[in-house]
Design a protein around this motif. Structure first.
Motif, PDB file in Angstrom:
ATOM      1  N   UNK A 151       0.768  -1.161  -0.106  1.00 11.61           N
ATOM      2  CA  UNK A 151       0.168  -0.057   0.103  1.00 11.61           C
ATOM      3  C   UNK A 151       1.071   1.315  -0.016  1.00 11.61           C
ATOM      4  N   UNK A 152       1.028   1.914  -1.311  1.00 14.39           N
ATOM      5  CA  UNK A 152       1.954   2.841  -1.123  1.00 14.39           C
ATOM      6  C   UNK A 152       1.282   4.176  -1.302  1.00 14.39           C
ATOM      7  N   UNK A 153       0.055   4.191  -1.172  1.00 14.92           N
ATOM      8  CA  UNK A 153      -0.764   5.579  -1.069  1.00 14.92           C
ATOM      9  C   UNK A 153       0.123   6.739  -0.400  1.00 14.92           C
ATOM     10  N   UNK A 154       0.460   7.729  -1.200  1.00 12.52           N
ATOM     11  CA  UNK A 154       1.125   8.707  -0.568  1.00 12.52           C
ATOM     12  C   UNK A 154       2.573   8.662  -0.242  1.00 12.52           C
ATOM     13  N   UNK A 155       3.018   7.563  -0.629  1.00 13.57           N
ATOM     14  CA  UNK A 155       4.721   7.385  -0.418  1.00 13.57           C
ATOM     15  C   UNK A 155       5.162   7.755  -1.812  1.00 13.57           C
ATOM     16  N   UNK A 156       6.160   8.288  -2.077  1.00 15.32           N
ATOM     17  CA  UNK A 156       6.992   8.720  -2.985  1.00 15.32           C
ATOM     18  C   UNK A 156       7.730   7.148  -3.804  1.00 15.32           C
ATOM     19  N   UNK A 157       7.472   6.798  -4.584  1.00 17.84           N
ATOM     20  CA  UNK A 157       8.194   5.476  -4.941  1.00 17.84           C
ATOM     21  C   UNK A 157       8.475   5.336  -6.289  1.00 17.84           C
ATOM     22  N   UNK A 158       9.478   4.648  -6.563  1.00 19.79           N
ATOM     23  CA  UNK A 158      10.090   4.416  -7.814  1.00 19.79           C
ATOM     24  C   UNK A 158      10.137   2.762  -8.147  1.00 19.79           C
ATOM     25  N   UNK A 159      10.119   2.159  -9.294  1.00 18.00           N
ATOM     26  CA  UNK A 159      10.336   0.851  -9.643  1.00 18.00           C
ATOM     27  C   UNK A 159      11.622   0.844 -10.578  1.00 18.00           C
ATOM     28  N   UNK A 160      12.440   0.070 -10.370  1.00 18.00           N
ATOM     29  CA  UNK A 160      13.876  -0.156 -11.462  1.00 18.00           C
ATOM     30  C   UNK A 160      13.816  -1.660 -11.803  1.00 18.00           C
ATOM     31  N   UNK A 161      13.855  -2.001 -13.029  1.00 16.07           N
ATOM     32  CA  UNK A 161      14.151  -3.353 -13.471  1.00 16.07           C
ATOM     33  C   UNK A 161      15.504  -3.550 -14.336  1.00 16.07           C
ATOM     34  N   UNK A 162      16.126  -4.571 -14.448  1.00 19.42           N
ATOM     35  CA  UNK A 162      17.077  -4.568 -15.212  1.00 19.42           C
ATOM     36  C   UNK A 162      16.855  -4.801 -16.478  1.00 19.42           C
ATOM     37  N   UNK A 163      15.878  -5.283 -16.996  1.00 25.88           N
ATOM     38  CA  UNK A 163      15.706  -5.184 -18.333  1.00 25.88           C
ATOM     39  C   UNK A 163      14.691  -4.062 -19.003  1.00 25.88           C
ATOM     40  N   UNK A 164      14.290  -3.395 -18.049  1.00 32.60           N
ATOM     41  CA  UNK A 164      13.267  -2.436 -18.487  1.00 32.60           C
ATOM     42  C   UNK A 164      11.881  -2.775 -18.622  1.00 32.60           C
ATOM     43  N   UNK A 165      11.473  -4.010 -18.264  1.00 34.56           N
ATOM     44  CA  UNK A 165      10.165  -4.348 -18.560  1.00 34.56           C
ATOM     45  C   UNK A 165       9.336  -3.631 -17.795  1.00 34.56           C
ATOM     46  N   UNK A 166       9.512  -3.144 -16.775  1.00 29.35           N
ATOM     47  CA  UNK A 166       8.357  -2.383 -15.882  1.00 29.35           C
ATOM     48  C   UNK A 166       9.307  -1.225 -15.068  1.00 29.35           C
ATOM     49  N   UNK A 167       8.667   0.039 -14.964  1.00 31.76           N
ATOM     50  CA  UNK A 167       9.602   1.068 -14.371  1.00 31.76           C
ATOM     51  C   UNK A 167      10.731   1.652 -15.244  1.00 31.76           C
ATOM     52  N   UNK A 168      11.749   2.095 -14.403  1.00 29.43           N
ATOM     53  CA  UNK A 168      12.957   2.758 -15.039  1.00 29.43           C
ATOM     54  C   UNK A 168      13.879   1.772 -15.231  1.00 29.43           C
ATOM     55  N   UNK A 169      14.576   1.643 -16.584  1.00 31.80           N
ATOM     56  CA  UNK A 169      15.420   0.468 -16.982  1.00 31.80           C
ATOM     57  C   UNK A 169      16.612   0.888 -16.408  1.00 31.80           C
ATOM     58  N   UNK A 170      17.188   0.075 -15.376  1.00 40.67           N
ATOM     59  CA  UNK A 170      18.436   0.193 -14.762  1.00 40.67           C
ATOM     60  C   UNK A 170      18.317  -0.243 -13.129  1.00 40.67           C
ATOM     61  N   UNK A 171      19.230  -0.073 -12.463  1.00 36.06           N
ATOM     62  CA  UNK A 171      19.320  -0.681 -11.263  1.00 36.06           C
ATOM     63  C   UNK A 171      18.927   0.625 -10.049  1.00 36.06           C
ATOM     64  N   UNK A 172      18.566   0.031  -8.965  1.00 38.98           N
ATOM     65  CA  UNK A 172      18.153   0.886  -7.731  1.00 38.98           C
ATOM     66  C   UNK A 172      19.443   2.322  -7.430  1.00 38.98           C
ATOM     67  N   UNK A 173      20.564   1.743  -7.637  1.00 39.29           N
ATOM     68  CA  UNK A 173      21.618   2.633  -7.268  1.00 39.29           C
ATOM     69  C   UNK A 173      21.610   3.978  -8.209  1.00 39.29           C
ATOM     70  N   UNK A 174      21.318   3.636  -9.349  1.00 37.83           N
ATOM     71  CA  UNK A 174      21.240   4.830 -10.290  1.00 37.83           C
ATOM     72  C   UNK A 174      20.356   5.919  -9.634  1.00 37.83           C
ATOM     73  N   UNK A 175      19.058   5.430  -9.421  1.00 40.03           N
ATOM     74  CA  UNK A 175      17.971   6.117  -8.660  1.00 40.03           C
ATOM     75  C   UNK A 175      18.265   6.732  -7.456  1.00 40.03           C
TER      76      UNK A 175
END
Ligand code: FES
Length: 254
Positions: A151-175
């Motif tokens: 439940x991430x209502x009101x939480x600033x959040x980001x998704x990263x994936x290695x293959x870019x299939x969902x969210x930001x293409x890349x890893x958590x460290x870059x973000x």
């Protein structure tokens, strides 16, 4: 720490080999803290040793515990075969969890792969009195399916994936780097693959920010009675099942 026979309410595939088990407990639920784990007994006690599974969520109003786990071998395969209505014996909560007694802070939570498991309860705890930002990363879309259980209502959040299939293409460290350049965080919390946590801890250190990491270790007893989970730290040998699984990264990583 309690021992309890709990009714399984649900035990379903989330995606791939990843499962979510919900059980109805009592004392084992009320004592739960984010970052702790439980020892789950396999069906009919087939496997002598219980399996250590980290706590995903504790719904204290309804006395429900959630475990997000991956089939890795015979024991977890056995857990995955259990059905709603069956009883499972659980022991816990065990270990030292994350620091949650904080207020008015800017906090960054970074979870990777199965390391997202403890983050659901952690985020809920922290967000009561702090501003929480969450970065969740994984290999691909399958690894990120568990996000629908947050439940991430009101939480600033980001998704990263290695293959870019969902969210930001890349890893958590870059973000993480990007966010930490813009904003001063008071503390970072992380759980995930070893290499990822090392990188998270180093990044936090670079920005002069305290970081807690949740380690995974092979466990036999889960209650500090053997030496199965001992690790070397800057302060001597420690037992992951008792002194951890959560540690200040400074005690582990140079
Ligand atoms: Fe036995 Fe930690 S698992 S001491």
């Amino acid at each position: 720490m309690f021992l309890e026979n709990c009714e399984i309410l649900e035990n379903k595939v989330v995606a791939g080999h990843n499962y979510l088990m919900r059980v109805k407990g009592d004392k084992t639920v009320q004592a739960a803290k984010a970052g702790q784990f439980y020892m789950l007994q396999c069906k009919n006690g087939i496997y002598f040793l219980r399996r250590p599974i980290s706590l995903h969520y504790a719904d204290k109003e309804n006395n429900i515990l959630e475990f997000y786990y991956e089939i890795k071998g015979g024991g977890t395969k056995d857990l995955a075969s259990m059905k709603a209505g069956e009883l499972i014996n659980i022991q816990g909560p065990l270990g030292t969890g994350f620091t949650t007694e904080l207020s008015g802070k800017e906090l960054l939570v970074v979870g990777g792969g199965m390391g997202m498991a403890p983050m659901k309860l952690l985020i809920e705890f922290l967000a009561k009195n702090n501003k929480v930002t969450y970065i969740a990363g994984g290999r691909n879309k399958v690894a990120m399916e568990i996000m629908s259980n947050f439940d991430l209502n009101g939480i600033e959040h980001y998704i990263t994936t290695d293959d870019g299939s969902v969210g930001i293409h890349g890893n958590v460290i870059v973000k993480m780097e990007e966010l930490m350049k813009d904003k001063k965080f008071d503390m970072v919390f992380t759980c995930g693959p070893q290499k990822m946590m090392e990188a998270v801890a180093k990044t936090a250190k670079k920005f002069d920010t305290k970081c807690e990491i949740s380690l995974e270790a092979r466990m036999a007893c889960g209650v500090k009675a053997c030496v199965g989970c001992s690790i070397k730290t800057k302060f001597g040998m420690k037992k992951v099942c008792h002194d951890g699984p959560v540690f200040d990264s400074e005690t582990i990583v140079d």
